[in-house]
Write an enzyme that holds these catalytic residues in place. Structure first.
Site, PDB file in Angstrom:
ATOM      1  N   ASP A  80      21.782  68.767   8.092  1.00 23.76           N
ATOM      2  CA  ASP A  80      20.888  69.879   8.433  1.00 23.76           C
ATOM      3  C   ASP A  80      20.238  70.573   7.238  1.00 23.76           C
ATOM      4  O   ASP A  80      19.568  71.591   7.429  1.00 23.76           O
ATOM      5  CB  ASP A  80      21.643  70.915   9.278  1.00 23.76           C
ATOM      6  CG  ASP A  80      22.735  71.615   8.485  1.00 23.76           C
ATOM      7  OD1 ASP A  80      23.557  70.903   7.862  1.00 23.76           O
ATOM      8  OD2 ASP A  80      22.768  72.856   8.464  1.00 23.76           O
ATOM      9  N   ASP A  94      29.502  70.742   8.600  1.00 32.25           N
ATOM     10  CA  ASP A  94      29.044  72.113   8.861  1.00 32.25           C
ATOM     11  C   ASP A  94      27.558  72.109   9.235  1.00 32.25           C
ATOM     12  O   ASP A  94      26.723  71.628   8.475  1.00 32.25           O
ATOM     13  CB  ASP A  94      29.247  72.982   7.627  1.00 32.25           C
ATOM     14  CG  ASP A  94      30.696  73.044   7.179  1.00 32.25           C
ATOM     15  OD1 ASP A  94      31.435  73.872   7.724  1.00 32.25           O
ATOM     16  OD2 ASP A  94      31.081  72.244   6.313  1.00 32.25           O
ATOM     17  N   ASP A 101      27.048  64.813   8.668  1.00 31.99           N
ATOM     18  CA  ASP A 101      27.500  65.992   7.934  1.00 31.99           C
ATOM     19  C   ASP A 101      28.441  66.756   8.881  1.00 31.99           C
ATOM     20  O   ASP A 101      28.493  66.465  10.087  1.00 31.99           O
ATOM     21  CB  ASP A 101      26.283  66.830   7.534  1.00 31.99           C
ATOM     22  CG  ASP A 101      26.657  68.074   6.771  1.00 31.99           C
ATOM     23  OD1 ASP A 101      27.601  68.015   5.961  1.00 31.99           O
ATOM     24  OD2 ASP A 101      26.002  69.122   6.975  1.00 31.99           O
TER      25      ASP A 101
END
Length: 225
Positions: free
Chosen positions: A170, A13, A11
């Site tokens: 996250d 961000d 990922d």
């Protein structure tokens, strides 16, 4: 059944880049336009990975019925595009991970829900990220995470079976997507995980406390082969 890890998808961000300062600034400018208080540090931490909608919903409490959520998102994107890399930085340890992957010829790529035009604007600020073999964005396909198709598309572009890929992200929908794609789901424990989030319940293979833990995992795998 999972195969040993042969490729890594990240990922963006909250996993590779700490984009919270610039995304929060854009959200706060929109909120200020509507006479709302700025986001708190905890709101920023808990919602940055959910993008414009996550941050603005946190700021307003709920998007008021008389406001157009799509228009608010466009206003956010306008502000964010203007200052896309004023405070953004690579997380400590990421460059070490990428160097390890390169040294061991482990393919890697980026799969983000960030729109393509913003991803293309941001990545050149970080030459190490331009080495990604694939970049799949939130609008590359007709569907985005938590749908598994973008991850499957990324693994196909890498030429690695999806069951031999790991996805590092996250938020819970990253792990939902990884599980649906039958990839190794790894939680970026250093990312935007708020106090109300419970990553241990996200059905991930592992919660990594720091980027270097990924190296440890891959080294352990090498020893077992």
């Amino acid at each position: 059944m999972h195969l040993p890890i042969r490729a890594i998808l990240f990922d963006l961000d909250g996993t590779l880049l700490d984009t919270a300062p610039d995304m929060a600034e854009a959200a706060n400018r929109v909120l200020a336009d509507y006479n709302q208080a700025p986001l708190t540090d905890e709101q920023i931490k808990a919602n940055t990975s959910y993008g414009a909608r996550g941050l603005l919903t946190a700021g307003f409490g709920a998007i008021p019925a008389h406001l157009d959520a799509d228009q608010l998102r466009r206003e956010f994107l306008h502000y964010y595009q203007q200052n896309i890399c004023e405070g953004t930085s690579v997380y400590r340890g990421i460059n070490k991970v990428l160097a390890y992957l390169e040294a061991h010829q482990i393919p890697w790529g980026i799969m983000t829900n960030k729109p393509g035009f913003l991803t293309e604007l941001l990545l050149p600020f970080f030459p190490e990220l331009l080495k990604a073999q694939v970049v799949v964005c939130g609008d590359t396909l007709a569907v985005a995470k938590p749908h598994p198709e973008p991850l499957l598309h990324a693994s196909e572009l890498l030429g690695i079976p999806h069951t031999a890929c790991a996805y590092v992200g996250d938020i819970e929908k990253d792990m939902i997507a990884a599980n649906a794609a039958r990839m190794h789901g790894l939680v970026a424990g250093w990312g935007y995980i708020g106090q109300t989030h419970h990553p241990e319940a996200w059905q991930a293979r592992e919660v990594l406390p720091a980027p270097e833990a990924l190296i440890d995992m891959l080294e352990q795998q090498r020893k077992c082969q």
